[in-house]
Design an enzyme around this catalytic site. Sequence first.
Site, mmCIF file in Angstrom:
data_model
loop_
_atom_site.group_PDB
_atom_site.id
_atom_site.type_symbol
_atom_site.label_atom_id
_atom_site.label_comp_id
_atom_site.label_asym_id
_atom_site.label_seq_id
_atom_site.Cartn_x
_atom_site.Cartn_y
_atom_site.Cartn_z
ATOM 1 N N ASP A 13 0.811 -1.228 0.000
ATOM 2 C CA ASP A 13 0.000 0.000 0.000
ATOM 3 C C ASP A 13 0.843 1.277 0.000
ATOM 4 O OD1 ASP A 13 -2.245 -1.630 0.117
ATOM 5 O OD2 ASP A 13 -2.218 -1.653 2.307
ATOM 6 N N LYS A 16 1.881 2.170 -5.039
ATOM 7 C CA LYS A 16 2.417 1.609 -6.295
ATOM 8 C C LYS A 16 1.488 1.929 -7.457
ATOM 9 C CE LYS A 16 2.385 -2.457 -4.326
ATOM 10 N NZ LYS A 16 2.112 -2.099 -2.920
ATOM 11 N N GLY A 40 -4.450 -4.305 -3.859
ATOM 12 C CA GLY A 40 -5.460 -3.283 -4.114
ATOM 13 C C GLY A 40 -4.723 -2.016 -4.489
ATOM 14 N N HIS A 41 -4.723 -1.681 -5.761
ATOM 15 C CA HIS A 41 -3.959 -0.529 -6.242
ATOM 16 C C HIS A 41 -4.931 0.574 -6.669
ATOM 17 C CE1 HIS A 41 -0.304 -3.323 -7.210
ATOM 18 N NE2 HIS A 41 -0.698 -3.365 -5.950
ATOM 19 N N GLN A 226 2.025 -6.091 -3.169
ATOM 20 C CA GLN A 226 2.488 -6.209 -1.779
ATOM 21 C C GLN A 226 3.789 -5.419 -1.581
ATOM 22 O OE1 GLN A 226 1.485 -9.568 -3.358
ATOM 23 N NE2 GLN A 226 -0.455 -8.613 -2.865
HETATM 24 P P1 GDP Z 1 -0.735 0.358 -3.513
HETATM 25 O O1 GDP Z 1 -1.323 -0.927 -3.044
HETATM 26 O O2 GDP Z 1 0.738 0.422 -3.260
HETATM 27 O O3 GDP Z 1 -1.074 0.677 -4.936
HETATM 28 O O4 GDP Z 1 -1.399 1.514 -2.618
HETATM 29 P P2 GDP Z 1 -2.954 1.666 -2.259
HETATM 30 O O5 GDP Z 1 -3.670 2.155 -3.449
HETATM 31 O O6 GDP Z 1 -3.467 0.442 -1.594
HETATM 32 O O7 GDP Z 1 -2.886 2.764 -1.114
HETATM 33 C C1 GDP Z 1 -2.313 4.013 -1.319
HETATM 34 C C2 GDP Z 1 -3.390 5.096 -1.066
HETATM 35 O O8 GDP Z 1 -2.757 6.353 -0.955
HETATM 36 C C3 GDP Z 1 -4.381 5.238 -2.196
HETATM 37 O O9 GDP Z 1 -5.628 5.611 -1.667
HETATM 38 C C4 GDP Z 1 -3.806 6.367 -3.039
HETATM 39 O O10 GDP Z 1 -4.798 7.085 -3.765
HETATM 40 C C5 GDP Z 1 -3.217 7.242 -1.969
HETATM 41 N N1 GDP Z 1 -2.018 8.004 -2.364
HETATM 42 C C6 GDP Z 1 -1.000 7.659 -3.197
HETATM 43 N N2 GDP Z 1 -0.054 8.621 -3.208
HETATM 44 C C7 GDP Z 1 -0.480 9.586 -2.349
HETATM 45 C C8 GDP Z 1 0.092 10.808 -1.886
HETATM 46 O O11 GDP Z 1 1.176 11.219 -2.258
HETATM 47 N N3 GDP Z 1 -0.644 11.531 -0.973
HETATM 48 C C9 GDP Z 1 -1.854 11.111 -0.520
HETATM 49 N N4 GDP Z 1 -2.482 11.860 0.364
HETATM 50 N N5 GDP Z 1 -2.411 9.950 -0.929
HETATM 51 C C10 GDP Z 1 -1.721 9.202 -1.812
HETATM 52 P P1 IMO Z 2 -0.876 -4.175 -2.262
HETATM 53 O O1 IMO Z 2 -0.427 -4.723 -3.592
HETATM 54 C C1 IMO Z 2 -0.944 -4.611 2.066
HETATM 55 C C2 IMO Z 2 -1.012 -8.695 3.646
HETATM 56 C C3 IMO Z 2 -2.268 -9.132 4.394
HETATM 57 C C4 IMO Z 2 -1.642 -10.097 5.397
HETATM 58 C C5 IMO Z 2 -0.541 -10.763 4.574
HETATM 59 C C6 IMO Z 2 -0.932 -12.117 3.993
HETATM 60 O O2 IMO Z 2 -2.170 -3.466 -2.313
HETATM 61 O O3 IMO Z 2 0.221 -3.418 -1.604
HETATM 62 P P2 IMO Z 2 -2.478 -12.818 1.944
HETATM 63 O O4 IMO Z 2 -3.929 -12.598 1.695
HETATM 64 O O5 IMO Z 2 -1.585 -12.263 0.883
HETATM 65 O O6 IMO Z 2 -2.143 -14.252 2.257
HETATM 66 O O7 IMO Z 2 -2.176 -12.001 3.310
HETATM 67 O O8 IMO Z 2 -0.221 -9.867 3.539
HETATM 68 N N1 IMO Z 2 -1.243 -8.174 2.276
HETATM 69 C C7 IMO Z 2 -1.173 -6.879 1.951
HETATM 70 N N2 IMO Z 2 -0.972 -5.781 2.723
HETATM 71 N N3 IMO Z 2 -1.047 -4.490 0.726
HETATM 72 C C8 IMO Z 2 -1.216 -5.575 -0.054
HETATM 73 O O9 IMO Z 2 -1.186 -5.506 -1.401
HETATM 74 C C9 IMO Z 2 -1.321 -6.841 0.546
HETATM 75 N N4 IMO Z 2 -1.511 -8.091 0.082
HETATM 76 C C10 IMO Z 2 -1.445 -8.897 1.153
HETATM 77 O O10 IMO Z 2 -2.910 -8.060 5.024
HETATM 78 O O11 IMO Z 2 -1.006 -9.374 6.423
HETATM 79 MG MG MG Z 3 -2.879 -1.589 -1.814
#
Ligand code: GDP
Ligand code: IMO
Ligand code: MG
Length: 431
Positions: A13, A16, A40-41, A226
């Site tokens: 999270d 990416k 979840g991106h 991840q």
């Molecule tokens: P990922 O799994 O690495 O793609 O990240 P996620 O999408 O799960 O979580 C990142 C969250 O932060 C998302 O809601 C993005 O829209 C938000 N985000 C990304 N970059 C920034 C930033 O520079 N500032 C803020 N406030 N939010 C951001």
């Molecule tokens: P993105 O790509 C954050 C975590 C779960 C748990 C562990 C194992 O959005 O960054 P799993 O279901 O993979 O067997 O769970 O890994 N986890 C993540 N945490 N971002 C993710 O993906 C994750 N995918 C799995 O919360 O701790």
């Molecule tokens: Mg994510």
Amino acid sequence: MKNVVIIGAQWGDEGKGKIVDLLSEKADIVVRFQGGHNAGHTLVVKENEFKLSLLPSGIIRDTTVSVIGNGVIIDPIHLIKEIAEIENKGIKITSEKLIISENCFLILPIHKFIDQLREKKQSSLKSKIGTTGRGIGPAYEDKIARRGIRIDDLKNKDIFFDKMKKNYEHHNIWISHSKIDIVDFENDAKNILKTFDVLKPFLKNSWNELNKYVEKKKNILFEGAQGTFLDIDFGTYPYVTSSNTVAGNASIGSGIGPSKIDYTIGITKAYTTRVGNGPFPTELDNEIGEKLAFKGKEFGTVTGRKRRCGWFDAVLIKQAVKISGISGLALTKLDVLDDFDEIKLCVAYEIDGIEISYLPVNELDQNRIKPIYFTLKGWKSKTLGTKEFSKLPSEAKIFIQKIKEFVECNIDIVSTGPERHDTIYLKEIFD
Ligand code: GDP
Ligand code: IMO
Ligand code: MG
């Protein structure tokens, strides 16, 4: 640079999705190479927010080819829903735009059932891994145990049904021992087979297609899921996911050799978060942690769970830089720190009075770490939406400089908000 790998440098999270979306403007192809719909991106494009789990983040651009590489595990029932959801938002997904590797292994309904059952059976809340409950672990286990089912197996109904029957028989042995009703394979097999009509046009020999793009000198972006400390080898085992999340797996999960990869970008937040259980040295179980969660809107994209929050951990990032050979970092969510009197960076660990500069392998030691902090003055002004480095407050510039020094890696991108244009570019990534 032609071929660039993007990976998470923390526990996932990191943002990416946003960075892949940005860079995909100049990429011809975006490839996912591991994980599944545990990812979840989030992509924010003007008033639209896209949440992608299996589809690569290039999918929303008309001219980018998206590839689900062989290292990804696919829940076909989820995938057809995700395709439909994105199409409902006006994005056309054609077989020219999306390639699914024939080699991909399937997540079956029984995998999800086992994943959730195991978590439920854990004696205490703390001993749970806290998985996403999507069947990731059991599906990768079956792949390694050589009883997995590939998406290519759907081409032949009899072979597919036979493999499903054998797979379910294997798992039903211990399920029946647990005094739980066994799971019938036939209905699940029929439901999966129904998805094949939708997915068939996308199936290709993806390693071959990708190598053709390499020969044509196209720009390829590898999208990790991840993060480094959720890696099955290098993470905080057993509180990890079941795949290799580090840059080395970009080759294995796509079929493009390591010599063809030019650059690796590690994504890190300006602080640290983790969702699920496991060690977290800089975790703040106090009002500062709450404030980070509130300001950063730290709720999981996939499960909606609240993310645990803490200060930036330079020890971890330095380790991630080494393990993946990170060439440059993207520092995200700087704006979340806009309203803190002081900001801390963890620069070393202490266990029993002894200073160490890496994450120890043992879980008990990981839980005994005392972070050693370097404290900076907060900037207490708005960086949200800043597009030029020179426009950042001086304290924020110092913060970025200190991170660079402590992690011994350049910073290529600073993200100052969720939207595409909330970005400071410090380096041109693609030629
Ligand atoms: P990922 O799994 O690495 O793609 O990240 P996620 O999408 O799960 O979580 C990142 C969250 O932060 C998302 O809601 C993005 O829209 C938000 N985000 C990304 N970059 C920034 C930033 O520079 N500032 C803020 N406030 N939010 C951001
Ligand atoms: P993105 O790509 C954050 C975590 C779960 C748990 C562990 C194992 O959005 O960054 P799993 O279901 O993979 O067997 O769970 O890994 N986890 C993540 N945490 N971002 C993710 O993906 C994750 N995918 C799995 O919360 O701790
Ligand atoms: Mg994510």
